[in-house]
Design a protein around this motif. Structure first.
Motif, PDB file in Angstrom:
ATOM      1  N   LYS A 196      63.817 -38.098  -0.543  1.00 27.15           N
ATOM      2  CA  LYS A 196      63.310 -39.093   0.423  1.00 27.15           C
ATOM      3  C   LYS A 196      63.510 -38.585   1.850  1.00 27.15           C
ATOM      4  N   ILE A 197      64.706 -38.040   2.117  1.00 26.94           N
ATOM      5  CA  ILE A 197      64.996 -37.523   3.459  1.00 26.94           C
ATOM      6  C   ILE A 197      64.100 -36.323   3.761  1.00 26.94           C
ATOM      7  N   ALA A 198      63.883 -35.488   2.730  1.00 25.50           N
ATOM      8  CA  ALA A 198      63.076 -34.276   2.924  1.00 25.50           C
ATOM      9  C   ALA A 198      61.631 -34.605   3.306  1.00 25.50           C
ATOM     10  N   GLU A 199      61.183 -35.817   2.943  1.00 23.45           N
ATOM     11  CA  GLU A 199      59.801 -36.215   3.273  1.00 23.45           C
ATOM     12  C   GLU A 199      59.637 -36.628   4.732  1.00 23.45           C
ATOM     13  N   LYS A 200      60.741 -36.911   5.404  1.00 24.85           N
ATOM     14  CA  LYS A 200      60.650 -37.394   6.788  1.00 24.85           C
ATOM     15  C   LYS A 200      60.396 -36.225   7.736  1.00 24.85           C
ATOM     16  N   SER A 201      60.101 -36.564   8.979  1.00 23.08           N
ATOM     17  CA  SER A 201      60.077 -35.523  10.004  1.00 23.08           C
ATOM     18  C   SER A 201      61.496 -34.984  10.141  1.00 23.08           C
ATOM     19  N   GLN A 202      61.640 -33.670  10.101  1.00 23.16           N
ATOM     20  CA  GLN A 202      62.985 -33.117  10.238  1.00 23.16           C
ATOM     21  C   GLN A 202      63.556 -33.382  11.639  1.00 23.16           C
ATOM     22  N   LEU A 203      62.669 -33.495  12.597  1.00 25.06           N
ATOM     23  CA  LEU A 203      63.137 -33.810  13.960  1.00 25.06           C
ATOM     24  C   LEU A 203      63.805 -35.186  13.969  1.00 25.06           C
ATOM     25  N   SER A 204      63.161 -36.170  13.320  1.00 26.78           N
ATOM     26  CA  SER A 204      63.759 -37.519  13.277  1.00 26.78           C
ATOM     27  C   SER A 204      65.046 -37.512  12.468  1.00 26.78           C
ATOM     28  N   ALA A 205      65.056 -36.780  11.358  1.00 29.14           N
ATOM     29  CA  ALA A 205      66.253 -36.773  10.509  1.00 29.14           C
ATOM     30  C   ALA A 205      67.439 -36.171  11.266  1.00 29.14           C
ATOM     31  N   ALA A 236      57.877 -37.324  22.685  1.00 37.06           N
ATOM     32  CA  ALA A 236      57.308 -36.027  23.062  1.00 37.06           C
ATOM     33  C   ALA A 236      56.862 -35.248  21.823  1.00 37.06           C
ATOM     34  N   THR A 237      57.073 -35.818  20.630  1.00 34.38           N
ATOM     35  CA  THR A 237      56.768 -35.055  19.413  1.00 34.38           C
ATOM     36  C   THR A 237      55.418 -35.466  18.817  1.00 34.38           C
ATOM     37  N   GLU A 238      54.809 -34.517  18.120  1.00 39.28           N
ATOM     38  CA  GLU A 238      53.576 -34.839  17.380  1.00 39.28           C
ATOM     39  C   GLU A 238      53.896 -35.760  16.211  1.00 39.28           C
ATOM     40  N   ASP A 239      55.105 -35.617  15.656  1.00 39.11           N
ATOM     41  CA  ASP A 239      55.446 -36.437  14.492  1.00 39.11           C
ATOM     42  C   ASP A 239      55.497 -37.927  14.842  1.00 39.11           C
ATOM     43  N   GLN A 240      55.869 -38.259  16.073  1.00 38.11           N
ATOM     44  CA  GLN A 240      55.835 -39.682  16.480  1.00 38.11           C
ATOM     45  C   GLN A 240      54.398 -40.178  16.485  1.00 38.11           C
ATOM     46  N   LYS A 241      53.484 -39.379  17.011  1.00 40.34           N
ATOM     47  CA  LYS A 241      52.066 -39.797  17.045  1.00 40.34           C
ATOM     48  C   LYS A 241      51.561 -39.957  15.612  1.00 40.34           C
ATOM     49  N   GLU A 242      51.899 -38.957  14.769  1.00 43.99           N
ATOM     50  CA  GLU A 242      51.437 -38.970  13.382  1.00 43.99           C
ATOM     51  C   GLU A 242      52.043 -40.163  12.621  1.00 43.99           C
ATOM     52  N   GLY A 243      53.336 -40.376  12.775  1.00 46.02           N
ATOM     53  CA  GLY A 243      54.006 -41.458  12.030  1.00 46.02           C
ATOM     54  C   GLY A 243      53.422 -42.812  12.375  1.00 46.02           C
ATOM     55  N   MET A 244      53.183 -43.053  13.638  1.00 46.50           N
ATOM     56  CA  MET A 244      52.677 -44.368  14.049  1.00 46.50           C
ATOM     57  C   MET A 244      51.194 -44.513  13.702  1.00 46.50           C
ATOM     58  N   ALA A 245      50.435 -43.419  13.861  1.00 46.34           N
ATOM     59  CA  ALA A 245      49.010 -43.465  13.489  1.00 46.34           C
ATOM     60  C   ALA A 245      48.881 -43.719  11.982  1.00 46.34           C
ATOM     61  N   ALA A 246      49.715 -43.042  11.201  1.00 46.70           N
ATOM     62  CA  ALA A 246      49.641 -43.197   9.741  1.00 46.70           C
ATOM     63  C   ALA A 246      49.925 -44.648   9.348  1.00 46.70           C
ATOM     64  N   LYS A 250      47.209 -47.124   7.565  1.00 44.19           N
ATOM     65  CA  LYS A 250      47.641 -47.458   6.194  1.00 44.19           C
ATOM     66  C   LYS A 250      47.556 -46.251   5.257  1.00 44.19           C
ATOM     67  N   ARG A 251      48.120 -45.123   5.714  1.00 48.36           N
ATOM     68  CA  ARG A 251      48.176 -43.918   4.878  1.00 48.36           C
ATOM     69  C   ARG A 251      49.556 -43.288   5.009  1.00 48.36           C
ATOM     70  N   ALA A 252      49.846 -42.327   4.134  1.00 50.39           N
ATOM     71  CA  ALA A 252      51.148 -41.650   4.211  1.00 50.39           C
ATOM     72  C   ALA A 252      51.137 -40.663   5.377  1.00 50.39           C
ATOM     73  N   ALA A 253      52.260 -40.606   6.085  1.00 49.73           N
ATOM     74  CA  ALA A 253      52.345 -39.683   7.235  1.00 49.73           C
ATOM     75  C   ALA A 253      52.480 -38.245   6.752  1.00 49.73           C
ATOM     76  N   GLN A 254      51.870 -37.356   7.476  1.00 52.72           N
ATOM     77  CA  GLN A 254      52.009 -35.913   7.195  1.00 52.72           C
ATOM     78  C   GLN A 254      52.804 -35.295   8.346  1.00 52.72           C
ATOM     79  N   PHE A 255      54.107 -35.266   8.213  1.00 56.06           N
ATOM     80  CA  PHE A 255      54.928 -34.754   9.304  1.00 56.06           C
ATOM     81  C   PHE A 255      54.911 -33.234   9.315  1.00 56.06           C
ATOM     82  N   ARG A 256      54.949 -32.674  10.525  1.00 53.57           N
ATOM     83  CA  ARG A 256      54.892 -31.211  10.642  1.00 53.57           C
ATOM     84  C   ARG A 256      56.088 -30.647  11.416  1.00 53.57           C
ATOM     85  N   ASP A 257      57.066 -31.493  11.670  1.00 49.96           N
ATOM     86  CA  ASP A 257      58.278 -31.071  12.396  1.00 49.96           C
ATOM     87  C   ASP A 257      57.915 -30.505  13.772  1.00 49.96           C
ATOM     88  N   LYS A 258      56.960 -31.132  14.392  1.00 53.47           N
ATOM     89  CA  LYS A 258      56.562 -30.688  15.744  1.00 53.47           C
ATOM     90  C   LYS A 258      56.545 -31.863  16.691  1.00 53.47           C
TER      91      LYS A 258
END
Ligand code: CO8
Length: 258
Positions: A196-205, A236-246, A250-258
């Protein structure tokens, strides 16, 4: 590197480190401490690893520091080598999340190693204790400090002064462990949590780990400020944009650790 006292497996972005000194109930000797630090640091710098799990055997996570190895040491030996100081510092410096999966005995340095991890998942067979007082010493890797913050003064004093063990149910009730599961399910539960943790943005983790750990070091106002500033910085991260857009799409986020 070939290890003799631990076994390391990497699967699905999780590094599983198994303490492996069965004849000594995984007692932490200097070789194991050194190998564990190297394995953790390898995992921390390995791009394939996003979460780490430390475990032992069914009978013992670790029954403490190795009493045989310590018994003949002098003050000068332990002071000049700063016995187990490096283990504390090097584990604390790991930035990826670490879960302790504990079955059986987690005593002395074993309980302290579990507390050095970010959270503990316990089997219903787990037994935690700081029995160093029975050996004419005291805890040396957090048993009087971290344990007190986890379970409060009264229980910590009880465990450190009487040397009694706490079972898994009491450990969960006291806030020492996050979950208790039947022994057969321990690894499934711990690896599931790690996945579960591995699926998150590593920056957030990493930021979440850093922020929670600051709460042990800072007064509340400073801790709140640290948390808020780190929260702000995530924008400042792309993962924040991706997480909130996802979420909005209503889709799963695709985090890229950026
Ligand atoms: N160190 C070295 N060997 C150990 C340790 C240990 N901590 N614990 C168990 N062993 C060995 C035993 O000597 C025995 O070896 P052998 O078969 O060669 O005699 C083998 O493991 C199996 O142990 P037992 O026969 O005792 O197994 P039982 O099921 O009867 O008992 C217990 C299990 C209750 C866990 C018992 O082994 C025990 O009490 N162990 C010691 C627990 C203890 O006192 N731990 C604290 C150690 S001091 C410490 O951790 C200091 C921390 C400060 C620095 C931290 C650095 C990490």
């Amino acid at each position: 590197m070939a290890f003799e006292t631990i076994i390391v497996e990497i699967e699905d972005h999780v590094a599983l480190i198994k303490l492996d000194r069965p004849d000594a109930l995984n007692a932490l000797n200097s070789q194991l401490a050194q190998e564990l630090c190297i394995a953790l640091e390898d995992a921390d710098t390995n791009d394939k690893v996003r979460c780490i799990v430390i475990t032992g055997s069914d009978k013992a996570f670790a029954a403490g520091a190795d009493i045989k190895e310590m018994s003949e040491m002098s003050f000068v030996d332990v002071y000049s080598s700063n016995l187990f100081g490096a283990l504390n510092d090097r584990v604390c410096a790991i930035r990826k999340p670490i879960i302790a999966a504990v079955a059986g005995y987690a005593l002395g340095g074993g309980c302290e190693l579990a507390m050095l991890c970010d959270f503990i998942i316990a089997a219903d067979t787990a037994k935690f204790g700081q029995p160093e007082i029975n050996l004419g010493v005291i805890a040396g890797l957090g048993g009087s400090q971290r344990l007190t913050r986890f379970v409060g003064k009264s229980k910590s004093m009880d465990m450190n002064l009487t040397g009694r063990f706490m079972d898994a149910e009491e450990a969960e009730r006291s806030g020492l462990v996050s979950r208790v599961v039947p022994a057969k399910k321990l690894m499934e539960e711990a690896m599931g949590a790690a996945q579960k943790i591995a699926e998150k943005s590593q920056l957030s983790a990493m930021a979440a780990k850093e922020a929670v750990n600051r709460s042990y070091e800072l007064p509340l106002g400073e801790g709140m400020l640290f948390e808020r500033r780190v929260f702000h910085s995530m924008f400042a991260t792309e993962d924040q944009k991706e997480g909130m857009a996802a979420f909005l799409e209503k889709r799963a986020a695709q985090f890229r650790d950026k």
